[in-house]
Design an enzyme around this catalytic site. Structure first.
Site, PDB file in Angstrom:
ATOM      1  N   THR A 123      -0.717 -12.999 -11.824  1.00  0.00           N
ATOM      2  CA  THR A 123      -0.870 -14.062 -10.916  1.00  0.00           C
ATOM      3  C   THR A 123      -0.676 -15.595 -11.650  1.00  0.00           C
ATOM      4  O   THR A 123      -0.253 -16.481 -11.088  1.00  0.00           O
ATOM      5  CB  THR A 123      -2.285 -13.988 -10.367  1.00  0.00           C
ATOM      6  OG1 THR A 123      -2.500 -12.869  -9.433  1.00  0.00           O
ATOM      7  CG2 THR A 123      -2.798 -15.194  -9.527  1.00  0.00           C
ATOM      8  N   TYR A 139      -7.400 -14.299 -18.244  1.00  0.00           N
ATOM      9  CA  TYR A 139      -7.404 -15.412 -17.364  1.00  0.00           C
ATOM     10  C   TYR A 139      -7.102 -16.662 -18.247  1.00  0.00           C
ATOM     11  O   TYR A 139      -6.392 -17.493 -17.965  1.00  0.00           O
ATOM     12  CB  TYR A 139      -8.706 -15.543 -16.817  1.00  0.00           C
ATOM     13  CG  TYR A 139      -9.081 -16.726 -16.018  1.00  0.00           C
ATOM     14  CD1 TYR A 139      -8.817 -16.791 -14.637  1.00  0.00           C
ATOM     15  CD2 TYR A 139     -10.026 -17.625 -16.394  1.00  0.00           C
ATOM     16  CE1 TYR A 139      -9.277 -17.798 -13.805  1.00  0.00           C
ATOM     17  CE2 TYR A 139     -10.395 -18.977 -15.723  1.00  0.00           C
ATOM     18  CZ  TYR A 139      -9.928 -18.938 -14.317  1.00  0.00           C
ATOM     19  OH  TYR A 139     -10.312 -19.878 -13.568  1.00  0.00           O
TER      20      TYR A 139
HETATM   21  N1  LIG Z   1     -14.486 -22.634  -9.130  1.00  0.00           N
HETATM   22  C1  LIG Z   1     -14.391 -23.074 -10.244  1.00  0.00           C
HETATM   23  O1  LIG Z   1     -15.539 -23.294 -10.835  1.00  0.00           O
HETATM   24  C2  LIG Z   1     -13.276 -23.254 -10.993  1.00  0.00           C
HETATM   25  C3  LIG Z   1     -13.222 -23.663 -12.313  1.00  0.00           C
HETATM   26  C4  LIG Z   1     -11.837 -23.708 -12.874  1.00  0.00           C
HETATM   27  C5  LIG Z   1     -10.652 -23.295 -12.440  1.00  0.00           C
HETATM   28  N2  LIG Z   1     -10.857 -23.040 -11.359  1.00  0.00           N
HETATM   29  C6  LIG Z   1      -9.591 -22.438 -10.517  1.00  0.00           C
HETATM   30  O2  LIG Z   1      -9.254 -23.194  -9.410  1.00  0.00           O
HETATM   31  C7  LIG Z   1      -8.893 -22.108  -8.463  1.00  0.00           C
HETATM   32  C8  LIG Z   1      -9.554 -21.619  -7.067  1.00  0.00           C
HETATM   33  O3  LIG Z   1     -10.739 -21.067  -7.541  1.00  0.00           O
HETATM   34  P1  LIG Z   1     -11.865 -20.762  -6.843  1.00  0.00           P
HETATM   35  O4  LIG Z   1     -13.236 -20.723  -7.162  1.00  0.00           O
HETATM   36  O5  LIG Z   1     -11.793 -21.080  -5.232  1.00  0.00           O
HETATM   37  O6  LIG Z   1     -11.598 -19.073  -6.714  1.00  0.00           O
HETATM   38  P2  LIG Z   1     -11.505 -17.860  -5.504  1.00  0.00           P
HETATM   39  O7  LIG Z   1     -11.678 -16.747  -6.159  1.00  0.00           O
HETATM   40  O8  LIG Z   1     -12.761 -18.333  -4.612  1.00  0.00           O
HETATM   41  O9  LIG Z   1     -10.132 -18.263  -4.814  1.00  0.00           O
HETATM   42  C9  LIG Z   1      -9.135 -17.933  -5.203  1.00  0.00           C
HETATM   43  C10 LIG Z   1      -8.215 -17.471  -4.127  1.00  0.00           C
HETATM   44  O10 LIG Z   1      -6.860 -17.066  -4.414  1.00  0.00           O
HETATM   45  C11 LIG Z   1      -6.489 -16.009  -3.733  1.00  0.00           C
HETATM   46  N3  LIG Z   1      -5.604 -15.525  -4.715  1.00  0.00           N
HETATM   47  C12 LIG Z   1      -5.870 -14.711  -5.980  1.00  0.00           C
HETATM   48  N4  LIG Z   1      -4.815 -14.048  -6.277  1.00  0.00           N
HETATM   49  C13 LIG Z   1      -3.816 -14.334  -5.474  1.00  0.00           C
HETATM   50  C14 LIG Z   1      -2.444 -13.891  -5.571  1.00  0.00           C
HETATM   51  N5  LIG Z   1      -1.862 -13.372  -6.533  1.00  0.00           N
HETATM   52  N6  LIG Z   1      -1.718 -14.200  -4.418  1.00  0.00           N
HETATM   53  C15 LIG Z   1      -2.291 -14.882  -3.545  1.00  0.00           C
HETATM   54  N7  LIG Z   1      -3.667 -15.531  -3.484  1.00  0.00           N
HETATM   55  C16 LIG Z   1      -4.254 -15.028  -4.633  1.00  0.00           C
HETATM   56  C17 LIG Z   1      -7.860 -15.299  -3.569  1.00  0.00           C
HETATM   57  O11 LIG Z   1      -7.552 -14.345  -2.526  1.00  0.00           O
HETATM   58  C18 LIG Z   1      -8.795 -16.448  -3.336  1.00  0.00           C
HETATM   59  O12 LIG Z   1      -8.548 -16.778  -1.864  1.00  0.00           O
HETATM   60  C19 LIG Z   1      -8.394 -20.742  -9.212  1.00  0.00           C
HETATM   61  O13 LIG Z   1      -7.049 -20.947  -9.724  1.00  0.00           O
HETATM   62  C20 LIG Z   1      -9.373 -21.074 -10.518  1.00  0.00           C
HETATM   63  O14 LIG Z   1      -8.876 -20.728 -11.651  1.00  0.00           O
HETATM   64  C21 LIG Z   1     -12.050 -22.818 -10.569  1.00  0.00           C
END
Ligand SMILES: NC(=O)c1ccc[n+]([C@@H]2O[C@H](COP(=O)([O-])OP(=O)(O)OC[C@H]3O[C@@H](n4cnc5c(N)ncnc54)[C@H](O)[C@@H]3O)[C@@H](O)[C@H]2O)c1
Length: 335
Positions: free
Chosen positions: A106, A159
């Site tokens: 991913t 990751y």
């Molecule tokens: N929430 C945080 O604290 C945080 C911190 C640092 C980075 N991030 C980044 O922000 C982004 C969103 O995070 P989040 O907290 O909303 O996570 P989340 O897990 O709630 O959302 C991720 C979404 O991506 C979708 N997904 C995963 N793999 C996929 C694929 N191969 N194809 C299509 N869809 C896919 C999932 O179904 C989900 O809807 C991520 O990339 C994460 O690395 C989040």
């Protein structure tokens, strides 16, 4: 894959914005914001960790389209796309470690496929990178020049290293393929639409406190994190996309708390009588995490506005309602 989305008449301020991972926590908050601002949203999600309930209110809106698709496979969209936000990747360690090879795919193939789409569409594209690119940092305040301390062969590596190579891909497409790329290094973010079951610390603590269970603390609880409320982050992402900055920018809230302090605060706010239960610290768990956001302040004029008390209180109310609705409908939590 080619979708049958029909091109629409686009006015000057009306953008077509693709949000990959739009059914997830941050993605769904972005989708709502773009729809409220009058844009057309194409949500691409494979529902690995995303939740249909997060996007259910948007499905009846005229300018919202959902494409169920895994970004590890190439994607094409008919009609214009002006901006792409790549939010697709499970963010909770429990969830991304369930399928570590898929997580790496991913991060790398997903980023590559979206960058190719951006190149063909001449769209701007933003990568949701992460503070995890700093690994278990040796410095207490991480700025963008810090190169990190990451274990390539540990449970978090799929990751952390995936996100690092994705940054490299974005940088190369910006430098050599003429794509307008942006990279946000996101620090811990919390708020409504965060899956109650995905094992992240804020959701864990709130759900446990609401259910009257002991709060799970890993290690001594003296490790620190800083927590950014989701509306602040959404604003930062939008401002970064609108800027000319191609190098990574930290987005997060620099106020730092130990896990014990966070647990105490949540127990007090929920008015719960629960205690804490100590569990062994998972391998490679970072001991400290705190963003230096000077670049975001200087380049974007952005800084978070929502304090932890205010953000937690809104989030607790959201979880309270969500758990009550689940109970009433007898829906298994997380669906
Ligand atoms: N929430 C945080 O604290 C945080 C911190 C640092 C980075 N991030 C980044 O922000 C982004 C969103 O995070 P989040 O907290 O909303 O996570 P989340 O897990 O709630 O959302 C991720 C979404 O991506 C979708 N997904 C995963 N793999 C996929 C694929 N191969 N194809 C299509 N869809 C896919 C999932 O179904 C989900 O809807 C991520 O990339 C994460 O690395 C989040």
């Amino acid at each position: 894959m080619r979708t049958n989305i029909m091109p629409r008449v686009v006015t000057r301020n009306h953008k077509v914005i693709l949000v990959a991972g739009g059914a997830g926590f941050i993605g769904s908050n972005l989708c709502r914001r773009f729809l409220d601002d009058g844009h057309e949203v194409i949500c691409v999600d494979n529902f690995q960790t995303g939740c249909r309930r997060n996007i259910a209110p948007f499905l009846k809106r005229r300018y919202f389209r959902l494409i169920q698709h895994d970004i590890c496979d190439p994607i094409d969209i008919s009609g214009p796309v002006h901006e792409i936000y790549n939010m697709a990747c499970a963010a909770s360690p429990d969830r991304y470690q369930e399928g570590p090879i898929h997580t790496s795919k991913t991060c790398f193939l997903g980023a590559l496929n979206l960058l190719e789409l951006a190149r063909r569409k001449k769209a701007r594209i933003l990568q949701s990178s992460t503070s995890e690119v700093y690994g278990d940092p040796e410095v207490s305040l991480q700025d963008e020049s810090y190169r990190g301390c990451v274990n390539t062969c540990g449970p978090r590596a799929c990751y952390d290293e995936g996100k690092r190579v994705a940054e490299t891909l974005f940088w190369e497409y910006g430098a050599h393929k003429g794509v307008e790329t942006r990279i946000a290094r996101i620090f811990n973010t919390y708020g409504p639409n965060m899956d109650p079951e995905d094992g992240r610390v804020v959701s864990n603590f709130i759900v446990q406190a609401l259910k009257g269970e002991d709060l799970t603390i890993y290690g001594t609880g003296k490790q620190t994190r800083s927590f950014c409320y989701v509306s602040d982050l959404v604003e930062g992402l939008i401002q970064l996309m609108a800027s000319d900055e191609k190098m990574p920018v930290n987005l997060g809230n620099p106020c730092e708390f130990t896990m014990l302090e966070l647990a105490e605060k949540i127990v007090k706010m929920v008015r719960s009588r629960t205690g804490v239960a100590f569990w062994p610290l998972p391998q490679d768990d970072p001991r400290q995490r705190r963003p230096n956001i000077e670049r975001a302040k200087t380049i974007l004029g952005w800084a978070p506005n929502v304090g932890l008390n205010e953000g937690l209180s809104t989030t607790i109310e959201w979880y309270r309602e969500r758990l009550a609705a689940d109970k009433e409908a007898e829906v298994p939590v997380g669906q």
